[in-house]
Write a protein that holds these residues in place. Structure first.
Motif, PDB file in Angstrom:
ATOM      1  N   GLN A   1       0.833  -1.207   0.000  1.00 12.15           N
ATOM      2  CA  GLN A   1       0.000   0.000   0.000  1.00 12.15           C
ATOM      3  C   GLN A   1       0.862   1.249   0.000  1.00 12.15           C
ATOM      4  N   GLN A   2       1.948   1.211   0.748  1.00 16.38           N
ATOM      5  CA  GLN A   2       2.856   2.354   0.776  1.00 16.38           C
ATOM      6  C   GLN A   2       3.486   2.566  -0.605  1.00 16.38           C
ATOM      7  N   ALA A   3       3.921   1.490  -1.235  1.00 18.46           N
ATOM      8  CA  ALA A   3       4.505   1.598  -2.570  1.00 18.46           C
ATOM      9  C   ALA A   3       3.470   2.122  -3.558  1.00 18.46           C
ATOM     10  N   HIS A   4       2.244   1.635  -3.446  1.00 20.31           N
ATOM     11  CA  HIS A   4       1.150   2.081  -4.314  1.00 20.31           C
ATOM     12  C   HIS A   4       0.964   3.586  -4.181  1.00 20.31           C
ATOM     13  N   SER A   5       0.888   4.068  -2.950  1.00 20.97           N
ATOM     14  CA  SER A   5       0.696   5.499  -2.700  1.00 20.97           C
ATOM     15  C   SER A   5       1.866   6.328  -3.226  1.00 20.97           C
TER      16      SER A   5
ATOM     17  N   GLU B   1       1.807   9.190  -6.189  1.00 27.51           N
ATOM     18  CA  GLU B   1       2.345  10.539  -5.997  1.00 27.51           C
ATOM     19  C   GLU B   1       3.397  10.857  -7.052  1.00 27.51           C
ATOM     20  N   ALA B   2       4.240   9.881  -7.369  1.00 28.05           N
ATOM     21  CA  ALA B   2       5.272  10.088  -8.394  1.00 28.05           C
ATOM     22  C   ALA B   2       4.626  10.378  -9.742  1.00 28.05           C
TER      23      ALA B   2
ATOM     24  N   SER C   1       1.607  11.541 -10.304  1.00 26.14           N
ATOM     25  CA  SER C   1       0.940  12.843 -10.232  1.00 26.14           C
ATOM     26  C   SER C   1       1.944  13.978 -10.385  1.00 26.14           C
ATOM     27  N   SER C   2       3.073  13.853  -9.721  1.00 27.91           N
ATOM     28  CA  SER C   2       4.117  14.877  -9.809  1.00 27.91           C
ATOM     29  C   SER C   2       4.666  14.979 -11.230  1.00 27.91           C
ATOM     30  N   LEU C   3       4.936  13.830 -11.821  1.00 19.81           N
ATOM     31  CA  LEU C   3       5.464  13.828 -13.187  1.00 19.81           C
ATOM     32  C   LEU C   3       4.458  14.432 -14.157  1.00 19.81           C
ATOM     33  N   THR C   4       3.203  14.072 -13.995  1.00 20.00           N
ATOM     34  CA  THR C   4       2.157  14.615 -14.867  1.00 20.00           C
ATOM     35  C   THR C   4       2.081  16.133 -14.729  1.00 20.00           C
ATOM     36  N   ARG C   5       2.146  16.598 -13.493  1.00 20.52           N
ATOM     37  CA  ARG C   5       2.033  18.031 -13.222  1.00 20.52           C
ATOM     38  C   ARG C   5       3.197  18.812 -13.832  1.00 20.52           C
ATOM     39  N   VAL C   6       4.415  18.314 -13.651  1.00 23.09           N
ATOM     40  CA  VAL C   6       5.571  19.089 -14.108  1.00 23.09           C
ATOM     41  C   VAL C   6       5.835  18.953 -15.602  1.00 23.09           C
ATOM     42  N   THR C   7       5.241  17.959 -16.230  1.00 26.54           N
ATOM     43  CA  THR C   7       5.477  17.781 -17.675  1.00 26.54           C
ATOM     44  C   THR C   7       4.246  18.119 -18.505  1.00 26.54           C
ATOM     45  N   GLU C   8       3.267  18.729 -17.884  1.00 32.37           N
ATOM     46  CA  GLU C   8       2.051  19.085 -18.599  1.00 32.37           C
ATOM     47  C   GLU C   8       2.375  19.958 -19.806  1.00 32.37           C
ATOM     48  N   GLY C   9       1.839  19.588 -20.921  1.00 37.57           N
ATOM     49  CA  GLY C   9       2.061  20.337 -22.150  1.00 37.57           C
ATOM     50  C   GLY C   9       3.290  19.913 -22.928  1.00 37.57           C
TER      51      GLY C   9
ATOM     52  N   ASN D   1       4.809   8.195 -17.824  1.00 42.11           N
ATOM     53  CA  ASN D   1       3.522   8.217 -17.120  1.00 42.11           C
ATOM     54  C   ASN D   1       2.794   6.885 -17.261  1.00 42.11           C
ATOM     55  N   GLY D   2       2.820   6.328 -18.440  1.00 40.87           N
ATOM     56  CA  GLY D   2       2.189   5.029 -18.665  1.00 40.87           C
ATOM     57  C   GLY D   2       2.848   3.920 -17.857  1.00 40.87           C
ATOM     58  N   GLN D   3       4.163   3.981 -17.774  1.00 37.35           N
ATOM     59  CA  GLN D   3       4.884   2.963 -17.004  1.00 37.35           C
ATOM     60  C   GLN D   3       4.571   3.075 -15.517  1.00 37.35           C
ATOM     61  N   LEU D   4       4.491   4.295 -15.015  1.00 38.01           N
ATOM     62  CA  LEU D   4       4.118   4.475 -13.613  1.00 38.01           C
ATOM     63  C   LEU D   4       2.693   3.984 -13.360  1.00 38.01           C
ATOM     64  N   GLN D   5       1.791   4.279 -14.277  1.00 33.52           N
ATOM     65  CA  GLN D   5       0.412   3.815 -14.140  1.00 33.52           C
ATOM     66  C   GLN D   5       0.357   2.289 -14.159  1.00 33.52           C
ATOM     67  N   GLN D   6       1.152   1.678 -15.006  1.00 32.29           N
ATOM     68  CA  GLN D   6       1.204   0.222 -15.072  1.00 32.29           C
ATOM     69  C   GLN D   6       1.752  -0.355 -13.766  1.00 32.29           C
ATOM     70  N   ALA D   7       2.732   0.296 -13.179  1.00 34.47           N
ATOM     71  CA  ALA D   7       3.294  -0.155 -11.899  1.00 34.47           C
ATOM     72  C   ALA D   7       2.232  -0.080 -10.796  1.00 34.47           C
ATOM     73  N   VAL D   8       1.468   1.006 -10.776  1.00 33.91           N
ATOM     74  CA  VAL D   8       0.389   1.157  -9.794  1.00 33.91           C
ATOM     75  C   VAL D   8      -0.632   0.037  -9.978  1.00 33.91           C
ATOM     76  N   GLN D   9      -0.999  -0.232 -11.210  1.00 33.05           N
ATOM     77  CA  GLN D   9      -1.971  -1.298 -11.514  1.00 33.05           C
ATOM     78  C   GLN D   9      -1.423  -2.652 -11.082  1.00 33.05           C
ATOM     79  N   SER D  10      -0.168  -2.894 -11.349  1.00 35.49           N
ATOM     80  CA  SER D  10       0.447  -4.175 -10.975  1.00 35.49           C
ATOM     81  C   SER D  10       0.435  -4.368  -9.464  1.00 35.49           C
ATOM     82  N   ILE D  11       0.721  -3.316  -8.724  1.00 36.78           N
ATOM     83  CA  ILE D  11       0.692  -3.421  -7.265  1.00 36.78           C
ATOM     84  C   ILE D  11      -0.721  -3.726  -6.792  1.00 36.78           C
ATOM     85  N   SER D  12      -1.714  -3.108  -7.397  1.00 37.55           N
ATOM     86  CA  SER D  12      -3.101  -3.397  -7.034  1.00 37.55           C
ATOM     87  C   SER D  12      -3.422  -4.870  -7.269  1.00 37.55           C
ATOM     88  N   GLU D  13      -2.950  -5.395  -8.375  1.00 36.19           N
ATOM     89  CA  GLU D  13      -3.175  -6.808  -8.679  1.00 36.19           C
ATOM     90  C   GLU D  13      -2.474  -7.707  -7.667  1.00 36.19           C
ATOM     91  N   VAL D  14      -1.258  -7.347  -7.283  1.00 35.05           N
ATOM     92  CA  VAL D  14      -0.518  -8.122  -6.287  1.00 35.05           C
ATOM     93  C   VAL D  14      -1.255  -8.077  -4.949  1.00 35.05           C
TER      94      VAL D  14
END
Length: 86
Positions: free
Chosen positions: A26-30, A34-35, A37-45, A55-68
């Motif tokens: 859960q800590q890794a997921h959170s 956050e990572a 969200s931060s990357l999305t915010r600073v690279t917007e545009g 961003n896609g890779q981070l999203q995939q990592a979050v999804q994988s942790i949820s599955e685990v």
């Protein structure tokens, strides 16, 4: 061969360790959310393809942790069932 009580104790220990891992997951997921969200915010545009890839890779990592997490919870539940049937 182990006694029924030894098996139950082993299952209890395994479930405790698995439950502890859920906190770490859960800590890794959170942190990954956050990572991302931060990357999305600073690279917007940004027009760089790498930004979308990261961003896609981070999203995939979050999804994988949820599955685990779901797999661990299912394993705990299954092990509890085994213990109850002993």
């Amino acid at each position: 061969m182990a006694s029924i009580e030894e098996v139950r104790a082993g299952i209890t220990l395994a479930n405790q360790k698995a439950s502890e891992s859920l906190g770490a997951l859960q800590q890794a997921h959170s942190q990954l959310e956050e990572a991302q969200s931060s990357l999305t915010r600073v690279t917007e545009g940004s027009a760089q393809a790498d930004v979308n890839d990261a961003n896609g890779q981070l999203q995939q990592a979050v999804q994988s942790i949820s599955e685990v997490q779901q797999l661990v919870q299912t394993a705990i539940s299954t092990a509890e069932g085994i213990s109850q049937r002993l």
